[in-house]
Design a protein around this motif. Structure first.
Motif, PDB file in Angstrom:
ATOM      1  N   VAL A 105       0.827  -1.209   0.000  1.00 33.11           N
ATOM      2  CA  VAL A 105       0.000   0.000   0.000  1.00 33.11           C
ATOM      3  C   VAL A 105       0.861   1.258   0.000  1.00 33.11           C
ATOM      4  CG1 VAL A 105      -1.674   1.321   1.347  1.00 33.11           C
ATOM      5  CG2 VAL A 105      -1.979  -1.138   1.048  1.00 33.11           C
ATOM      6  N   ARG A 106       1.962   1.236   0.761  1.00 31.42           N
ATOM      7  CA  ARG A 106       2.843   2.410   0.773  1.00 31.42           C
ATOM      8  C   ARG A 106       3.433   2.670  -0.609  1.00 31.42           C
ATOM      9  NH1 ARG A 106       4.108   0.330   5.921  1.00 31.42           N
ATOM     10  NH2 ARG A 106       5.919  -0.828   5.156  1.00 31.42           N
ATOM     11  N   ASP A 107       3.922   1.635  -1.264  1.00 34.17           N
ATOM     12  CA  ASP A 107       4.517   1.806  -2.586  1.00 34.17           C
ATOM     13  C   ASP A 107       3.467   2.208  -3.612  1.00 34.17           C
ATOM     14  OD1 ASP A 107       6.954   1.158  -1.537  1.00 34.17           O
ATOM     15  OD2 ASP A 107       7.069  -0.845  -2.407  1.00 34.17           O
ATOM     16  N   LEU A 108       2.262   1.630  -3.518  1.00 37.95           N
ATOM     17  CA  LEU A 108       1.197   1.983  -4.455  1.00 37.95           C
ATOM     18  C   LEU A 108       0.771   3.439  -4.263  1.00 37.95           C
ATOM     19  CD1 LEU A 108      -0.815   1.128  -6.639  1.00 37.95           C
ATOM     20  CD2 LEU A 108      -2.364   0.380  -4.809  1.00 37.95           C
ATOM     21  N   SER A 109       0.649   3.870  -3.022  1.00 36.96           N
ATOM     22  CA  SER A 109       0.252   5.254  -2.755  1.00 36.96           C
ATOM     23  C   SER A 109       1.286   6.237  -3.291  1.00 36.96           C
ATOM     24  CB  SER A 109       0.061   5.464  -1.249  1.00 36.96           C
ATOM     25  OG  SER A 109      -0.954   4.625  -0.746  1.00 36.96           O
ATOM     26  N   ALA A 110       2.568   5.942  -3.057  1.00 32.07           N
ATOM     27  CA  ALA A 110       3.621   6.836  -3.536  1.00 32.07           C
ATOM     28  C   ALA A 110       3.660   6.861  -5.070  1.00 32.07           C
ATOM     29  CB  ALA A 110       4.972   6.390  -2.982  1.00 32.07           C
ATOM     30  N   ALA A 111       3.495   5.699  -5.684  1.00 31.72           N
ATOM     31  CA  ALA A 111       3.525   5.638  -7.142  1.00 31.72           C
ATOM     32  C   ALA A 111       2.318   6.358  -7.742  1.00 31.72           C
ATOM     33  CB  ALA A 111       3.554   4.179  -7.599  1.00 31.72           C
ATOM     34  N   TYR A 112       1.156   6.214  -7.120  1.00 31.63           N
ATOM     35  CA  TYR A 112      -0.051   6.871  -7.630  1.00 31.63           C
ATOM     36  C   TYR A 112       0.077   8.391  -7.528  1.00 31.63           C
ATOM     37  CZ  TYR A 112      -4.986   8.128  -8.113  1.00 31.63           C
ATOM     38  OH  TYR A 112      -6.173   8.685  -8.518  1.00 31.63           O
ATOM     39  N   ALA A 113       0.601   8.861  -6.404  1.00 34.14           N
ATOM     40  CA  ALA A 113       0.794  10.306  -6.248  1.00 34.14           C
ATOM     41  C   ALA A 113       1.710  10.854  -7.338  1.00 34.14           C
ATOM     42  CB  ALA A 113       1.362  10.606  -4.864  1.00 34.14           C
ATOM     43  N   ALA A 114       2.748  10.101  -7.681  1.00 32.43           N
ATOM     44  CA  ALA A 114       3.664  10.543  -8.733  1.00 32.43           C
ATOM     45  C   ALA A 114       2.995  10.497 -10.097  1.00 32.43           C
ATOM     46  CB  ALA A 114       4.921   9.683  -8.709  1.00 32.43           C
ATOM     47  N   ARG A 115       2.284   9.410 -10.387  1.00 31.95           N
ATOM     48  CA  ARG A 115       1.667   9.257 -11.706  1.00 31.95           C
ATOM     49  C   ARG A 115       0.565  10.282 -11.943  1.00 31.95           C
ATOM     50  NH1 ARG A 115       5.013   6.767 -15.171  1.00 31.95           N
ATOM     51  NH2 ARG A 115       5.902   4.866 -14.238  1.00 31.95           N
ATOM     52  N   VAL A 116      -0.163  10.658 -10.895  1.00 29.13           N
ATOM     53  CA  VAL A 116      -1.183  11.699 -11.037  1.00 29.13           C
ATOM     54  C   VAL A 116      -0.544  13.018 -11.476  1.00 29.13           C
ATOM     55  CG1 VAL A 116      -2.755  13.159  -9.705  1.00 29.13           C
ATOM     56  CG2 VAL A 116      -2.892  10.682  -9.494  1.00 29.13           C
ATOM     57  N   CYS A 117       0.681  13.230 -11.023  1.00 29.68           N
ATOM     58  CA  CYS A 117       1.411  14.457 -11.397  1.00 29.68           C
ATOM     59  C   CYS A 117       2.180  14.304 -12.702  1.00 29.68           C
ATOM     60  CB  CYS A 117       2.375  14.855 -10.275  1.00 29.68           C
ATOM     61  SG  CYS A 117       1.543  15.281  -8.736  1.00 29.68           S
ATOM     62  N   GLY A 118       2.052  13.137 -13.342  1.00 24.65           N
ATOM     63  CA  GLY A 118       2.696  12.936 -14.628  1.00 24.65           C
ATOM     64  C   GLY A 118       4.150  12.555 -14.562  1.00 24.65           C
ATOM     65  N   THR A 119       4.610  12.077 -13.400  1.00 21.99           N
ATOM     66  CA  THR A 119       6.010  11.679 -13.251  1.00 21.99           C
ATOM     67  C   THR A 119       6.089  10.235 -12.794  1.00 21.99           C
ATOM     68  OG1 THR A 119       6.108  12.421 -10.942  1.00 21.99           O
ATOM     69  CG2 THR A 119       6.681  14.033 -12.651  1.00 21.99           C
ATOM     70  N   ALA A 120       7.265   9.641 -12.967  1.00 24.56           N
ATOM     71  CA  ALA A 120       7.502   8.283 -12.476  1.00 24.56           C
ATOM     72  C   ALA A 120       7.880   8.343 -11.004  1.00 24.56           C
ATOM     73  CB  ALA A 120       8.617   7.620 -13.287  1.00 24.56           C
ATOM     74  N   PRO A 121       7.495   7.352 -10.221  1.00 25.84           N
ATOM     75  CA  PRO A 121       7.852   7.360  -8.800  1.00 25.84           C
ATOM     76  C   PRO A 121       9.350   7.138  -8.602  1.00 25.84           C
ATOM     77  CG  PRO A 121       6.847   5.265  -9.378  1.00 25.84           C
ATOM     78  CD  PRO A 121       6.709   6.143 -10.583  1.00 25.84           C
ATOM     79  N   VAL A 122       9.859   7.698  -7.518  1.00 21.77           N
ATOM     80  CA  VAL A 122      11.261   7.517  -7.155  1.00 21.77           C
ATOM     81  C   VAL A 122      11.290   6.783  -5.814  1.00 21.77           C
ATOM     82  CG1 VAL A 122      13.464   8.616  -6.655  1.00 21.77           C
ATOM     83  CG2 VAL A 122      11.933   9.614  -8.379  1.00 21.77           C
ATOM     84  N   HIS A 123      11.571   5.494  -5.859  1.00 16.45           N
ATOM     85  CA  HIS A 123      11.657   4.681  -4.649  1.00 16.45           C
ATOM     86  C   HIS A 123      13.122   4.459  -4.287  1.00 16.45           C
ATOM     87  CE1 HIS A 123       7.394   3.681  -4.731  1.00 16.45           C
ATOM     88  NE2 HIS A 123       7.508   3.230  -5.967  1.00 16.45           N
ATOM     89  N   GLY A 124      13.370   4.285  -2.990  1.00 21.43           N
ATOM     90  CA  GLY A 124      14.678   3.813  -2.593  1.00 21.43           C
ATOM     91  C   GLY A 124      14.857   2.375  -3.053  1.00 21.43           C
ATOM     92  N   GLU A 125      16.078   2.008  -3.377  1.00 22.26           N
ATOM     93  CA  GLU A 125      16.315   0.656  -3.872  1.00 22.26           C
ATOM     94  C   GLU A 125      16.116  -0.362  -2.755  1.00 22.26           C
ATOM     95  OE1 GLU A 125      19.822  -1.946  -6.143  1.00 22.26           O
ATOM     96  OE2 GLU A 125      20.088   0.192  -5.734  1.00 22.26           O
ATOM     97  N   LEU A 126      15.414  -1.443  -3.074  1.00 20.13           N
ATOM     98  CA  LEU A 126      15.230  -2.513  -2.104  1.00 20.13           C
ATOM     99  C   LEU A 126      16.557  -3.227  -1.871  1.00 20.13           C
ATOM    100  CD1 LEU A 126      11.864  -4.022  -3.397  1.00 20.13           C
ATOM    101  CD2 LEU A 126      12.196  -2.765  -1.267  1.00 20.13           C
ATOM    102  N   PRO A 127      16.904  -3.519  -0.607  1.00 26.04           N
ATOM    103  CA  PRO A 127      18.197  -4.160  -0.339  1.00 26.04           C
ATOM    104  C   PRO A 127      18.292  -5.577  -0.893  1.00 26.04           C
ATOM    105  CG  PRO A 127      16.880  -4.018   1.670  1.00 26.04           C
ATOM    106  CD  PRO A 127      16.164  -3.209   0.629  1.00 26.04           C
ATOM    107  N   VAL A 128      17.164  -6.283  -0.944  1.00 29.64           N
ATOM    108  CA  VAL A 128      17.138  -7.653  -1.464  1.00 29.64           C
ATOM    109  C   VAL A 128      15.805  -7.874  -2.172  1.00 29.64           C
ATOM    110  CG1 VAL A 128      18.665  -8.658   0.278  1.00 29.64           C
ATOM    111  CG2 VAL A 128      16.211  -8.555   0.711  1.00 29.64           C
ATOM    112  N   GLN A 129      15.730  -8.966  -2.918  1.00 29.19           N
ATOM    113  CA  GLN A 129      14.481  -9.416  -3.495  1.00 29.19           C
ATOM    114  C   GLN A 129      14.161 -10.797  -2.920  1.00 29.19           C
ATOM    115  OE1 GLN A 129      12.265  -7.924  -5.332  1.00 29.19           O
ATOM    116  NE2 GLN A 129      13.323  -6.134  -6.185  1.00 29.19           N
ATOM    117  N   TYR A 130      12.979 -11.308  -3.235  1.00 29.52           N
ATOM    118  CA  TYR A 130      12.540 -12.546  -2.611  1.00 29.52           C
ATOM    119  C   TYR A 130      13.450 -13.720  -2.951  1.00 29.52           C
ATOM    120  CZ  TYR A 130       9.402 -15.999  -0.625  1.00 29.52           C
ATOM    121  OH  TYR A 130       8.869 -16.986   0.157  1.00 29.52           O
ATOM    122  N   ALA A 131      13.938 -13.765  -4.192  1.00 31.69           N
ATOM    123  CA  ALA A 131      14.835 -14.870  -4.568  1.00 31.69           C
ATOM    124  C   ALA A 131      16.105 -14.853  -3.725  1.00 31.69           C
ATOM    125  CB  ALA A 131      15.176 -14.784  -6.052  1.00 31.69           C
ATOM    126  N   ASP A 132      16.589 -13.653  -3.362  1.00 32.39           N
ATOM    127  CA  ASP A 132      17.761 -13.560  -2.487  1.00 32.39           C
ATOM    128  C   ASP A 132      17.464 -14.198  -1.133  1.00 32.39           C
ATOM    129  OD1 ASP A 132      19.230 -11.994  -4.399  1.00 32.39           O
ATOM    130  OD2 ASP A 132      18.019 -10.282  -3.806  1.00 32.39           O
TER     131      ASP A 132
END
Length: 296
Positions: A105-132
């Protein structure tokens, strides 16, 4: 359109939401699709009235995923009125657990706020992914007899486990595997919550331990006897790097509570606290391995 783009942003960010499980020679394996495959996700919109919401929910959530080729997430936007919409998201449990709701929900909310303004979201890089995580878990279990020591603990802790809690019932027990259940929702008043929190503080325990002791005490009084065994989900995110990751990390531990000898609640809380802490110390052993080892 902005919401659809935001959903695709979240799928691109979390590999678990774009992992499929094809089967080769009868054995499934995970295949992480490229971030560009997030574009496969569509957000259809449907006009429904308030009375039609339950059926619309059921249609989305009743979808049977083909995990060999299909993203494990579906979504639909339901227009209830001109200014009211309901977003329904269904995610297969193989890619999602209760904890995942927060980062999703946090990532979706941040991405939606950016997309409404016509920009791509800027997230901090995740330290790992599930496969890791899966590779780390496999290495951990294989290292220096870690898994065997954990299994030895569970064999001892669950030795002589009662086959079932002898609780009173108002109809015959059904056979295993039905998975039918009910849900009762209720609200705990704020003064009661404060009182429970104070009991936890005095007992050097968590609120979970207090509630678990209450449950064990009640089950014992209604017929479960002095050896009360309760399974409990745990988040399975013992490393801080996993806290913002969407994925299924949840595990199950078994807490065995000694309610014999008519203990005071303080004494019972102490026993439950000790049992919970011991169980959590060995929570990294997958529950299915515990079941195989204990062989109840």
């Amino acid at each position: 359109a902005a919401l659809e783009a935001a959903l695709r942003d979240v799928v691109a960010r979390h590999e678990s939401l774009r992992t499929v499980f094809p089967v080769t020679d009868g054995v499934p394996h995970q295949r992480v699709l490229g971030a560009d495959r997030a574009g496969d996700l569509a957000l259809p919109r449907a006009e429904v009235g308030p009375q039609g919401l339950p059926d619309a929910y059921a249609a989305v959530c009743g979808h049977r995923f083909d995990l060999s080729r299909e993203l494990p997430l579906r979504a639909q936007l339901l227009a209830v009125g001109q200014a009211e919409h309901v977003l329904v998201v269904a995610v297969h449990h193989i890619a999602f657990d209760g904890w995942s709701v927060g980062p999703f929900v946090r990532d979706l909310s941040a991405a939606y706020a950016a997309r409404v303004c016509g920009t791509a979201p800027v997230h901090g890089e995740l330290p790992v992914q599930y496969a890791d995580f899966t590779l780390w878990q496999r290495e951990l279990l294989a290292a220096d007899g870690f898994e065997e020591r954990g299994l030895d603990f569970w064999r001892t802790a669950l030795d002589g486990l009662p086959e079932e809690l002898p609780l009173p019932h108002d109809r015959p027990r059904q056979g295993a595997g039905t998975r039918r259940a009910g849900l009762i929702e209720f609200t705990v008043a704020r003064p009661t919550l404060h009182g429970l929190s104070e009991v936890a503080r005095r007992g050097r325990s968590s609120l979970f331990m207090v509630l678990h002791a209450v449950l064990a005490g009640v089950l014992s009084r209604v017929g479960a006897g002095g050896d009360v065994v309760v399974g409990s989900p745990v988040a399975g995110r013992s490393d801080v790097g996993l806290e913002e990751l969407v994925g299924c990390f949840v595990n199950t531990v078994v807490v065995r509570s000694d309610v014999s000898g008519d203990p005071s609640f303080g004494e019972l809380l102490g026993r439950v606290r000790s049992g919970v802490l011991r169980a959590l110390e060995h929570q990294d052993v997958p529950f299915e391995r515990v079941v195989e080892a204990v062989n109840p």
